[in-house]
Scaffold this motif. Structure first.
Motif, short mmCIF file in Angstrom:
data_model
loop_
_atom_site.label_atom_id
_atom_site.label_comp_id
_atom_site.label_asym_id
_atom_site.label_seq_id
_atom_site.Cartn_x
_atom_site.Cartn_y
_atom_site.Cartn_z
N LYS A 1 1.09 65.46 74.33
CA LYS A 1 2.24 65.14 75.18
C LYS A 1 2.18 66.00 76.42
N PHE B 1 1.49 69.57 74.96
CA PHE B 1 1.89 69.82 73.58
C PHE B 1 0.95 69.08 72.65
N SER B 2 0.55 69.74 71.56
CA SER B 2 -0.35 69.10 70.60
C SER B 2 -0.22 69.76 69.24
N ASN B 3 -0.43 68.98 68.19
CA ASN B 3 -0.48 69.55 66.85
C ASN B 3 -1.91 69.87 66.43
N GLU C 1 8.72 71.45 67.88
CA GLU C 1 8.10 70.29 67.22
C GLU C 1 6.58 70.42 67.14
N TYR C 2 5.97 70.92 68.19
CA TYR C 2 4.52 71.02 68.25
C TYR C 2 4.06 72.44 67.93
N GLU C 3 2.96 72.55 67.20
CA GLU C 3 2.45 73.85 66.79
C GLU C 3 1.74 74.59 67.94
N ASN D 1 10.65 70.43 72.02
CA ASN D 1 9.21 70.17 72.01
C ASN D 1 8.43 71.40 71.55
#
Length: 170
Positions: free
Chosen positions: A49, A84-86, A19-21, A16
């Motif tokens: 997330k 988690f967030s982009n 995957e997320y920035e 995770n």
């Protein structure tokens, strides 16, 4: 918890993180089940997330990655949930929305390759523009001079057309 289960959780957290920035470390310990459910629903709507983790497993996930997350180690105390967030400012805006309840409380964040530690950094994180907002600003700045030139040409064209029409009639 078995060692194999811990290893699997560490690998999932590490996946995770890659995957997320961006991610935010928060404390949602005092939320009851209904409020936690509402928060999860709100996160889901905004593409965030939300994962509740054990601090030791999170630290081991940090250590398993190439990047140095040691600045966040001191805040890994008490209950920790990761958002988690982009989109860089999306979790900050959500946390700010609930700031009257002081839950979720911001512990720290990793946003756009920078570390932010402490709840006092929340306003800075809210004010960070997302990639789409920055692109919109750049396009607006680029369009402004072009619009001015086009309107000047159009108004000048009407004037020239009027002069030529008058001359042709004489």
């Amino acid at each position: 918890m078995k060692k194999e289960d811990k290893k699997q959780i560490i690998e999932q957290i590490a996946a995770n993180l890659q995957e997320y920035e961006n991610f935010y470390l928060t404390d949602i310990a005092t939320l009851n089940a209904a409020k936690t459910s509402n928060l999860r629903r709100e996160c889901s709507k905004q593409g965030i997330k939300l994962v509740v983790v054990k601090n030791t497993l999170l630290q081991k996930a940090f250590e398993s990655l190439d990047r140095d997350y040691s600045e966040l180690y001191p805040i890994l105390k008490g209950n920790t949930a990761i958002m988690f967030s982009n989109v860089a400012n999306s979790p900050a805006k959500l946390i700010d929305k609930y700031k009257a309840d002081k839950i979720p409380a911001l512990k720290g964040a990793y946003v756009q390759e920078s570390f932010f530690v402490g709840a006092d950094t929340l306003q800075n994180l809210v004010n960070i523009k997302s990639k789409t907002e920055l692109i919109g600003d750049v396009i607006a700045l680029l369009q402004s001079p072009a619009k001015n030139v086009i309107s000047a040409l159009q108004s000048g064209g009407n004037t020239i057309h009027g002069v030529l029409k008058t001359l042709s009639e004489r």
